[in-house]
Design an enzyme around this catalytic site. Structure first.
Site, mmCIF file in Angstrom:
data_model
loop_
_atom_site.group_PDB
_atom_site.id
_atom_site.type_symbol
_atom_site.label_atom_id
_atom_site.label_comp_id
_atom_site.label_asym_id
_atom_site.label_seq_id
_atom_site.Cartn_x
_atom_site.Cartn_y
_atom_site.Cartn_z
ATOM 1 C CB ILE A 119 -0.912 0.028 1.244
ATOM 2 C CG1 ILE A 119 -1.704 -1.279 1.357
ATOM 3 C CG2 ILE A 119 -1.865 1.214 1.190
ATOM 4 C CD1 ILE A 119 -2.395 -1.429 2.687
ATOM 5 C CB CYS A 120 1.529 3.928 -2.295
ATOM 6 S SG CYS A 120 2.342 5.539 -2.327
ATOM 7 C CG LEU A 121 -2.161 5.590 3.592
ATOM 8 C CD1 LEU A 121 -2.980 6.562 2.763
ATOM 9 C CD2 LEU A 121 -3.094 4.669 4.376
#
Lengths: 181, 314
Positions: A119-121
């Site tokens: 996840i790119c968060l």
């Protein structure tokens, strides 16, 4: 991992009210650290179970409180409505000063989630704050589903398709695998 | 009511003054024991004041009561020494008692009722000390009569029967009036009353009451003010990072202008890391760790000083 397993032995005792007092005499600093992580995670688990937030849940995996499984459901009025995703959360001894490693275990067709579930968060990386917890992480990911960051995609195909919500919904349904088939 | 109690109190006073000689020898040894006891209690009290963690709110009613009882007990050691007529020891005792009764005043200043009690006690106990007379006058001026009333009520029960017959009430109330206006003689008249009281019951009651009563006073007077001060900022009861309970120092600790609170340990850990406030992600300003309060008692000062020395390392 061996150390982590060793601390698990303390888990039942920690849930008793006496846990706070018994924590003090523990001599090695590292034990104290793990104990405080334990306390934090147990308190979070308690809060999650008591809080009853709709659409998110999380629970430690088997008997390892440093590895959790979480689920989030797609919000209504988004292309992910009616879907449910499983995630894994791996906490380190630095938690909550370092973010947990969070991954989708269910395939999720999303601009900011790659094929491996990464996840790119921002809040899971540089924008992490120790004031976040499992609940806010899961809520953030849930809202990320409906509001992707198109400008820095991990999944280019999803990012390009996002503008066409009807097609996107079809893709989600096609790739979605229910949690308990 | 007022006149009744005054009569009772004064009625008991003069006769016991006559008894004073008989009790001299008995009280002599006891006085030394109590002196050491008092020393211990004083230490205990001071340490408890320093360690008060939470300002439990109590109603003023009970507090008023303990205040009265405390006055009675404070009188005791000095009374004994008066009976002894031991000058040096009396002075020593005097100053000790003064410090006992004055220290709450300095800490708890601003509240009228308690200082009144204290000055009432020193006027009662300070018969042999001329320096107390002015204080006595002050006390009499600002409503000391209430204290004497309560004082007399407490004593009336067991004193009245014994001494009523011997002393015509008119004469006694006259002397009490003198004492209220600051007359040294009258103060001496009143003194033996509390000495009498002591020999019956005071010390046992004191053993129980003294340690509780003094710290409670400290709690009440110093902490509700601070609690009011903080309640507007909604201090959490536990650290949002480690979920441990915040103690007094932690809850007075406001490291970031954004208002995000955390315990000292977590703050230290964060400062060892990226040093950013979890609440607003801005870097903590070094060397400007503030403690949000004007410090109101000595114990708190020490604790804060110690904890801030901890930050300096980080």
């Amino acid at each position: 991992m061996a150390a982590v397993n060793g601390y698990q032995g303390n888990t039942p005792a920690e849930t008793t009210p006496a846990a706070t007092g018994s924590k003090q005499p523990a001599p090695p600093a590292k034990t104290v650290d793990s104990q405080s992580v334990l306390k934090r995670l147990q308190s979070e688990l308690m809060g999650l179970m008591m809080g009853g937030d709709p659409g998110i849940s999380a629970f430690p995996e088997e008997d390892n409180i440093f590895c959790w499984k979480g689920t989030i459901t797609g919000s209504n009025d988004t292309v992910f409505e009616g879907t449910e995703y499983r995630l894994s959360l791996a906490f380190s001894n630095d938690y909550p000063f370092k973010p947990p490693k969070v991954k989708f275990e269910t395939c999720c067709f999303h601009p900011n989630v790659d094929l491996y579930g990464n996840i790119c968060l921002d809040i899971l990386q540089d924008k992490w704050s120790s004031a976040y917890d499992v609940r806010t992480i899961l809520l953030s990911i849930q809202s990320l589903l409906g509001e992707p960051n198109i400008s820095s995609p991990l999944n280019n195909q999803a990012a390009q398709l996002w503008s066409n919500q009807e097609e996107y919904r079809k893709m989600v349904e096609k790739l979605y695998k229910p949690l308990n088939p | 009511m007022i006149s009744d109690s005054i009569t009772n109190a004064s009625a008991s006073a003069a006769p016991s003054a006559r008894d004073m000689g008989k009790k001299k020898r008995q009280t002599n040894r006891a006085a030394k024991l109590k002196q050491s006891k008092l020393g211990l209690r004083r230490e205990q009290w001071l340490s408890q004041v320093a360690m008060i963690n939470k300002g439990d709110k109590e109603e003023t009613g009970p507090n008023r009561k303990t205040g009265i009882e405390k006055v009675v007990h404070r009188d005791l050691p000095v009374e004994k020494l008066d009976g002894q007529r031991g000058e040096e020891e009396a002075h020593h005792h005097e100053s000790f008692i003064e410090s006992l009764s004055n220290s709450p005043n300095s800490i708890l200043s601003g509240i009228n009722s308690i200082p009144n009690f204290c000055s009432g006690s020193s006027s009662g106990s300070g018969g042999s000390c001329s320096g107390n007379i002015t204080e006595d006058e002050d006390a009499a001026d600002d409503g000391c009569l209430d204290d004497w009333e309560a004082f007399a009520d407490a004593l009336a029960a067991d004193e009245q029967k014994k001494h009523d017959k011997e002393n015509p009430p008119e004469e006694q109330s006259a002397s009490l009036r003198d004492s209220l206006s600051g007359s040294n003689v009258a103060v001496r008249d009143v003194k033996p009353m509390s000495r009498k009281q002591k020999s019956n019951q005071a010390w046992r009651a004191d053993d129980k009451l003294r340690p509780q009563g003094l710290p409670n006073l400290g709690k009440q007077r110093s902490f509700p003010v601070m609690n009011l001060h903080f309640s507007s900022a909604a201090v959490p009861s536990s650290c949002p990072i480690c979920y441990e309970d915040l103690d007094l120092t932690d809850s007075n600790f406001l490291p970031c202008p954004c208002g995000f609170r955390l315990c000292l340990f977590c703050h230290k850990t964060i400062c060892d890391g990226d040093g950013r406030c979890p609440g607003c992600r801005k870097p903590y300003e070094k060397n400007t760790v503030k403690v949000e309060t004007s410090v109101q008692n000595g114990g708190l000062t020490i604790r804060l000083a110690r904890s801030s020395s901890m930050f300096c390392r980080s």
